[in-house]
Structure formats: C-alpha cells, structure tokens
Scaffold this motif. Structure first.
Motif, PDB file in Angstrom:
ATOM      1  N   PHE A 103      -0.974   1.032   6.495  1.00 21.94           N
ATOM      2  CA  PHE A 103      -1.304   0.630   5.203  1.00 21.94           C
ATOM      3  C   PHE A 103      -2.834   0.714   4.990  1.00 21.94           C
ATOM      4  O   PHE A 103      -3.196   1.362   3.986  1.00 21.94           O
ATOM      5  N   GLU A 104      -3.629   0.295   5.994  1.00 18.49           N
ATOM      6  CA  GLU A 104      -5.124   0.560   5.845  1.00 18.49           C
ATOM      7  C   GLU A 104      -5.344   2.132   5.840  1.00 18.49           C
ATOM      8  O   GLU A 104      -6.452   2.538   5.007  1.00 18.49           O
ATOM      9  N   GLU A 105      -4.849   2.448   6.636  1.00 18.13           N
ATOM     10  CA  GLU A 105      -5.032   4.165   6.753  1.00 18.13           C
ATOM     11  C   GLU A 105      -4.739   4.848   5.380  1.00 18.13           C
ATOM     12  O   GLU A 105      -5.785   5.556   4.746  1.00 18.13           O
ATOM     13  N   CYS A 106      -3.618   4.375   4.648  1.00 18.08           N
ATOM     14  CA  CYS A 106      -3.439   4.999   3.474  1.00 18.08           C
ATOM     15  C   CYS A 106      -4.526   4.395   2.288  1.00 18.08           C
ATOM     16  O   CYS A 106      -4.994   5.348   1.486  1.00 18.08           O
ATOM     17  N   ARG A 107      -4.669   3.247   2.477  1.00 13.05           N
ATOM     18  CA  ARG A 107      -5.628   2.726   1.524  1.00 13.05           C
ATOM     19  C   ARG A 107      -7.087   3.427   1.573  1.00 13.05           C
ATOM     20  O   ARG A 107      -7.783   3.843   0.496  1.00 13.05           O
ATOM     21  N   GLU A 108      -7.331   3.913   2.748  1.00 11.73           N
ATOM     22  CA  GLU A 108      -8.586   4.631   3.053  1.00 11.73           C
ATOM     23  C   GLU A 108      -8.641   6.014   2.623  1.00 11.73           C
ATOM     24  O   GLU A 108      -9.461   6.383   1.959  1.00 11.73           O
TER      25      GLU A 108
ATOM     26  N   MET B   7      -6.095  -0.176  12.972  1.00  9.91           N
ATOM     27  CA  MET B   7      -5.916  -0.010  11.673  1.00  9.91           C
ATOM     28  C   MET B   7      -4.259   0.033  11.625  1.00  9.91           C
ATOM     29  O   MET B   7      -3.812   0.862  12.151  1.00  9.91           O
ATOM     30  N   THR B   8      -3.866  -0.493  10.559  1.00 10.57           N
ATOM     31  CA  THR B   8      -2.505  -0.411  10.267  1.00 10.57           C
ATOM     32  C   THR B   8      -2.215   0.859   9.388  1.00 10.57           C
ATOM     33  O   THR B   8      -3.180   1.427   8.756  1.00 10.57           O
TER      34      THR B   8
ATOM     35  N   MET C 122       4.280  -4.996   2.499  1.00 12.92           N
ATOM     36  CA  MET C 122       3.349  -4.170   1.920  1.00 12.92           C
ATOM     37  C   MET C 122       3.352  -4.264   0.378  1.00 12.92           C
ATOM     38  O   MET C 122       4.498  -4.012  -0.204  1.00 12.92           O
TER      39      MET C 122
ATOM     40  N   LYS D 157      -9.021   5.973  -1.373  1.00 18.31           N
ATOM     41  CA  LYS D 157      -9.903   4.880  -1.677  1.00 18.31           C
ATOM     42  C   LYS D 157     -10.596   5.375  -3.084  1.00 18.31           C
ATOM     43  O   LYS D 157     -11.140   4.487  -3.772  1.00 18.31           O
TER      44      LYS D 157
ATOM     45  N   ASP E 163       0.011  10.300   4.715  1.00 22.56           N
ATOM     46  CA  ASP E 163      -0.389   8.951   4.650  1.00 22.56           C
ATOM     47  C   ASP E 163       0.500   8.016   3.903  1.00 22.56           C
ATOM     48  O   ASP E 163       0.729   7.043   4.427  1.00 22.56           O
TER      49      ASP E 163
ATOM     50  N   LEU F 294       4.115   5.252   5.289  1.00 20.16           N
ATOM     51  CA  LEU F 294       4.068   3.752   5.139  1.00 20.16           C
ATOM     52  C   LEU F 294       5.420   3.329   5.619  1.00 20.16           C
ATOM     53  O   LEU F 294       5.756   1.852   6.012  1.00 20.16           O
TER      54      LEU F 294
END
Length: 122
Positions: free
Chosen positions: A4-9, A1-2, A75, A12, A91, A95
């Motif tokens: 950015f994906e961790e931040c998005r999660e 998981m990148t 990003m 959410k 998080d 980035l």
C-alpha cells in the motif's frame, strides 16, 4: 515498505484516502455487483492488455478521479486519476488479488494474475 505504501508513493501526485467510504460504495453498487463479484455479463466491457489503448479509448476520463478498493480489510479506499492509475497499474493491482477501480462512468478490474484490465462502461 508495504504494498500500500508503494502504491501511495507511485500515485503521490494525485492520491487521497477517503474519510467516508459510503459514497464510493454507493457508486460501486450502481454497477451489477453480486456477492462481491462483478456480473460482467450484465454490462458492456472490453479487456485491455495495452494500457496506451485504454488511455486513448477513455480519454474523456483523463482528469477525472477514480476510486480504488482492494479486497483487504486493512486497506483504505482511495482515489486518484485515470492516467496515474494506468501508468502505475502494477502497483495498484499488486494491492490484492481482487482490486476494483471505478467512478460513476466506468468500472475496471485487473484480471489477476494476468496483466489484462477488464473495463466496463455504463
């Protein structure tokens, strides 16, 4: 998981990627920006180490959306609300070494590598 994906999660519950970044860039440029850096001496600001103090001081922005721009070409610009961003500031600030969080009223910049958040108001 990148990162950015961790931040998005983490964000959410209120997270959306902008289709058109033009509006966000226009708002950012309403602040004193010079060569992609904020000229902090031209606006009133305060540095926060305690995020609870920040949320309390900016309670009027509690449910308003803020844009997040990371200094990375791959990003996307996204938006979320103040409380979620502050609750997940680690998080968000992970980035990129340079991240800007803002809307029409406020501009925030994590002061990398510390956990201090500089906040300027119009």
């Amino acid at each position: 998981m990148t990162l950015f994906e961790e931040c998005r999660e983490a964000l959410k519950d209120d997270f959306s990627i902008l289709d058109d970044e033009h509006k966000a860039i226009t708002i950012l440029n309403s602040f004193p920006v010079n060569n992609n850096y904020i000229t902090w001496s031209e606006i009133e600001y305060r540095d926060y180490e305690c995020m609870e103090d920040l949320i309390s001081d900016l309670s009027v922005l509690h449910n308003k959306s803020l844009y997040v721009i990371a200094d990375s070409h791959n990003m996307p610009v996204f938006k979320s609300n103040l409380e979620l961003i502050i609750e997940n500031i680690y998080d968000v600030s992970a980035l990129s070494p340079k991240v800007l969080i803002f809307n029409e009223e406020v501009l925030m910049e994590p002061l990398f590598p510390s956990y201090t958040l500089r906040v300027g108001l119009k």
